[in-house]
Design a protein around this motif. Structure first.
Motif, mmCIF file in Angstrom:
data_model
loop_
_atom_site.group_PDB
_atom_site.id
_atom_site.type_symbol
_atom_site.label_atom_id
_atom_site.label_comp_id
_atom_site.label_asym_id
_atom_site.label_seq_id
_atom_site.Cartn_x
_atom_site.Cartn_y
_atom_site.Cartn_z
ATOM 1 N N LEU A 91 40.282 63.462 18.650
ATOM 2 C CA LEU A 91 39.971 64.767 19.231
ATOM 3 C C LEU A 91 40.871 65.139 20.396
ATOM 4 C CD1 LEU A 91 36.064 64.671 19.261
ATOM 5 C CD2 LEU A 91 37.592 65.554 17.491
ATOM 6 N N ARG A 92 41.514 64.171 21.004
ATOM 7 C CA ARG A 92 42.439 64.443 22.119
ATOM 8 C C ARG A 92 43.559 63.421 22.088
ATOM 9 N NH1 ARG A 92 39.913 64.702 27.972
ATOM 10 N NH2 ARG A 92 39.381 66.818 27.220
ATOM 11 N N SER A 93 44.782 63.917 22.207
ATOM 12 C CA SER A 93 45.946 63.041 22.345
ATOM 13 C C SER A 93 46.588 63.312 23.697
ATOM 14 C CB SER A 93 46.955 63.287 21.217
ATOM 15 O OG SER A 93 46.439 62.835 19.987
ATOM 16 N N THR A 94 46.934 62.226 24.398
ATOM 17 C CA THR A 94 47.477 62.329 25.749
ATOM 18 C C THR A 94 48.656 61.389 25.887
ATOM 19 O OG1 THR A 94 45.253 62.781 26.620
ATOM 20 C CG2 THR A 94 46.936 62.151 28.208
ATOM 21 N N PHE A 95 49.713 61.869 26.507
ATOM 22 C CA PHE A 95 50.883 61.028 26.753
ATOM 23 C C PHE A 95 51.477 61.361 28.112
ATOM 24 C CE2 PHE A 95 52.413 64.889 24.797
ATOM 25 C CZ PHE A 95 53.603 65.174 25.437
ATOM 26 N N ARG A 96 52.315 60.456 28.576
ATOM 27 C CA ARG A 96 52.984 60.648 29.874
ATOM 28 C C ARG A 96 54.477 60.452 29.701
ATOM 29 N NH1 ARG A 96 50.189 57.156 33.186
ATOM 30 N NH2 ARG A 96 48.758 58.878 33.690
ATOM 31 N N VAL A 97 55.254 61.341 30.286
ATOM 32 C CA VAL A 97 56.710 61.208 30.277
ATOM 33 C C VAL A 97 57.213 61.215 31.716
ATOM 34 C CG1 VAL A 97 57.149 62.144 27.990
ATOM 35 C CG2 VAL A 97 56.934 63.712 29.912
ATOM 36 N N LYS A 98 58.278 60.465 31.938
ATOM 37 C CA LYS A 98 58.885 60.400 33.264
ATOM 38 C C LYS A 98 60.342 60.833 33.180
ATOM 39 C CE LYS A 98 55.832 56.716 34.919
ATOM 40 N NZ LYS A 98 55.734 55.349 35.501
ATOM 41 N N TYR A 99 60.833 61.386 34.279
ATOM 42 C CA TYR A 99 62.168 61.961 34.340
ATOM 43 C C TYR A 99 63.031 61.213 35.346
ATOM 44 C CZ TYR A 99 60.067 65.875 31.823
ATOM 45 O OH TYR A 99 59.409 66.640 30.888
ATOM 46 N N ASP A 100 64.331 61.227 35.103
ATOM 47 C CA ASP A 100 65.250 60.702 36.103
ATOM 48 C C ASP A 100 65.144 61.549 37.366
ATOM 49 O OD1 ASP A 100 66.298 58.703 34.485
ATOM 50 O OD2 ASP A 100 67.872 60.003 33.677
ATOM 51 N N PRO A 101 65.284 60.936 38.548
ATOM 52 C CA PRO A 101 65.280 61.736 39.778
ATOM 53 C C PRO A 101 66.512 62.641 39.840
ATOM 54 C CG PRO A 101 65.822 59.450 40.246
ATOM 55 C CD PRO A 101 65.418 59.496 38.816
ATOM 56 N N TYR A 102 66.309 63.862 40.325
ATOM 57 C CA TYR A 102 67.397 64.819 40.506
ATOM 58 C C TYR A 102 67.416 65.275 41.956
ATOM 59 C CZ TYR A 102 68.377 65.192 35.530
ATOM 60 O OH TYR A 102 68.748 64.915 34.234
ATOM 61 N N THR A 103 68.610 65.627 42.439
ATOM 62 C CA THR A 103 68.770 66.116 43.804
ATOM 63 C C THR A 103 69.206 67.571 43.762
ATOM 64 O OG1 THR A 103 69.360 63.918 44.626
ATOM 65 C CG2 THR A 103 69.948 65.792 46.017
ATOM 66 N N PHE A 104 68.416 68.436 44.402
ATOM 67 C CA PHE A 104 68.700 69.860 44.460
ATOM 68 C C PHE A 104 68.828 70.266 45.926
ATOM 69 C CE2 PHE A 104 65.757 69.099 40.877
ATOM 70 C CZ PHE A 104 66.581 69.458 39.819
ATOM 71 N N ASN A 105 70.009 70.739 46.306
ATOM 72 C CA ASN A 105 70.242 71.170 47.691
ATOM 73 C C ASN A 105 69.821 70.099 48.697
ATOM 74 O OD1 ASN A 105 70.985 73.521 46.441
ATOM 75 N ND2 ASN A 105 69.280 74.734 47.201
ATOM 76 N N GLY A 106 70.137 68.848 48.381
ATOM 77 C CA GLY A 106 69.816 67.744 49.275
ATOM 78 C C GLY A 106 68.387 67.248 49.170
ATOM 79 N N ILE A 107 67.577 67.866 48.323
ATOM 80 C CA ILE A 107 66.176 67.453 48.140
ATOM 81 C C ILE A 107 66.066 66.619 46.873
ATOM 82 C CG2 ILE A 107 63.809 68.231 47.770
ATOM 83 C CD1 ILE A 107 64.572 70.822 49.232
ATOM 84 N N ARG A 108 65.625 65.395 47.010
ATOM 85 C CA ARG A 108 65.471 64.503 45.858
ATOM 86 C C ARG A 108 64.086 64.711 45.242
ATOM 87 N NH1 ARG A 108 67.919 59.751 44.016
ATOM 88 N NH2 ARG A 108 66.525 58.209 43.017
ATOM 89 N N VAL A 109 64.065 64.914 43.922
ATOM 90 C CA VAL A 109 62.819 65.228 43.217
ATOM 91 C C VAL A 109 62.613 64.224 42.095
ATOM 92 C CG1 VAL A 109 61.553 66.961 41.900
ATOM 93 C CG2 VAL A 109 63.085 67.677 43.749
ATOM 94 N N ASN A 110 61.443 63.612 42.093
ATOM 95 C CA ASN A 110 61.072 62.661 41.036
ATOM 96 C C ASN A 110 59.799 63.175 40.390
ATOM 97 O OD1 ASN A 110 60.846 60.381 39.435
ATOM 98 N ND2 ASN A 110 61.516 59.020 41.066
ATOM 99 N N GLU A 111 59.845 63.380 39.071
ATOM 100 C CA GLU A 111 58.747 64.054 38.381
ATOM 101 C C GLU A 111 58.246 63.243 37.186
ATOM 102 O OE1 GLU A 111 58.877 68.464 37.311
ATOM 103 O OE2 GLU A 111 59.088 67.536 35.331
#
Length: 373
Positions: free
Chosen positions: A216-236
């Motif tokens: 009735l429900r399927s759930t998954f998780r994906v992770k991304y490489d960290p990226y830097t935008f205008n000196g701001i590092r983002v990990n999602e």
């Protein structure tokens, strides 16, 4: 006859007395009907009301008929929730009996999987819609795409395995097709960083993990490489789930970043060059688009629902965008999905916008589970 009736009553009383059954009430506090909706019942509640519960011998019954259910683990060894699929009228309630017995087979209505045979797609579907996102193998390729893809589907059967195996899903053979174009955009409701008044894409996922996979429900998780935008590092990372009977997936975006202030982000929908209905309903948190008809392929509607009230929205950069923000370590939750007119459930922009507004209302007035004695 009287003896049989008395014996049945005594058997029922005895079963209840030794903890072989329990009753729960689910109330719909909203003004719209819940139709074959998946409802979460915390497993702790089940154990409290039914301490003798045996997961191998558990039936969920409504008015004498078994109800389809799933034991949700959410990636944990222990059960987290009992999921049931039920229908409840507005301002109405139903009662479910939990009792000992071999449960009936539940046909899978949701499914997700990693697709190594098509680079590293990750795809998921239910009995109404199908989606996919793209992995790091596409980075740098001429056919790369960033956002979420939606497949036009008009069967309640699960089709991912068969379509990928046939490798001819850009043609409609009676069940639907993939004609939606994503490219280097947010596609059908993806999310990006928004800095210097422009969309900054986080590219494609690096790793995946399935937390639950139907029925009735399927759930998954994906992770991304960290990226830097205008000196701001983002990990999602994203946790995505899809329920049976729903047009929309639930998306939980966990963001860790180095910005001193909340990080501006946008969730959005790609717009086509032709004029077509776009809804920017900031008050109810609904962003919706009814695409131009694509020749004989029909028409797709795409939409996002944001539980947070009063979400700023705009039309910019060939997207319909909802403006969001998050502190480092917080999670943004929203819903995104679509509908195809040839599936014959939702066949106009008005019907699509109404569905999304009702969905938004239901998120603000979720079903209430209570224990009855």
């Amino acid at each position: 006859m009287r003896f049989c009736l008395l014996l049945g009553m005594l058997t029922g009383f005895a079963a209840k007395a030794i903890g072989q059954q329990a009753t729960l009430k689910i109330t719909n506090p909203g003004n719209t009907s819940l139709s074959q909706t998946v409802v979460e019942i915390p497993w702790a509640t089940v154990q409290k009301v039914y301490p003798q519960v045996d997961t191998a011998q558990l039936q969920v019954v409504q008015n004498g008929n078994e109800v389809a259910y799933q034991l949700e683990h959410h990636g944990q060894k222990a059960i987290q929730n009992l999921l049931v699929q039920v229908s409840i009228g507005p301002k109405q309630a139903i009662q479910l009996m939990l009792r000992r017995g071999k449960p009936a087979h539940v046909e899978a209505k949701t499914y997700c999987r990693y697709v190594p045979e098509r680079y590293d797609d990750f795809a998921w579907e239910n009995d109404r819609v199908a989606f996919r996102i793209y992995g790091a193998a596409l980075n740098g390729r001429s056919d790369n795409a960033y956002g979420s893809d939606i497949w036009a589907k008009r069967t309640d059967k699960l089709i991912l395995d068969r379509w990928y195996k046939q490798n001819d899903y850009h043609k409609d053979h009676g069940e639907g097709l993939d004609y939606y174009h994503v490219g280097l955009t947010l596609g059908a409701g993806d999310i990006g960083v928004f800095l210097n008044d422009s969309i900054q894409y986080i590219h494609n996922y690096r790793s995946w993990e399935i937390l639950d996979n139907g029925p009735l429900r399927s759930t998954f998780r994906v992770k991304y490489d960290p990226y830097t935008f205008n000196g701001i590092r983002v990990n999602e990372s994203k946790t995505i789930s899809l329920d049976a009977g729903s047009q929309l997936s639930k998306v939980q975006v966990h963001v860790v970043h180095t910005a001193r202030q909340p990080l501006p982000m946008v969730a959005g929908i790609t717009l086509r060059p032709e004029e077509s209905p776009l809804l920017l309903d900031e008050k109810t948190g609904v962003l919706a688009y009814w695409e131009p008809t694509h020749g004989n392929d029909g028409t797709i509607g795409v939409g996002c629902v944001f539980p947070k009230a009063s979400v700023p929205m705009m039309r910019k950069y060939q997207h319909g965008l909802a403006k969001l923000s998050t502190k480092s370590g917080e999670t943004i939750t929203y819903y995104t999905g679509g509908a195809w007119d040839k599936a014959e459930r939702i066949t106009s922009s008005d019907a699509w916008f109404t569905y999304l507004r009702q969905f938004a209302s239901q998120q603000k007035n979720p079903p209430v589970v209570t224990v009855t004695k």
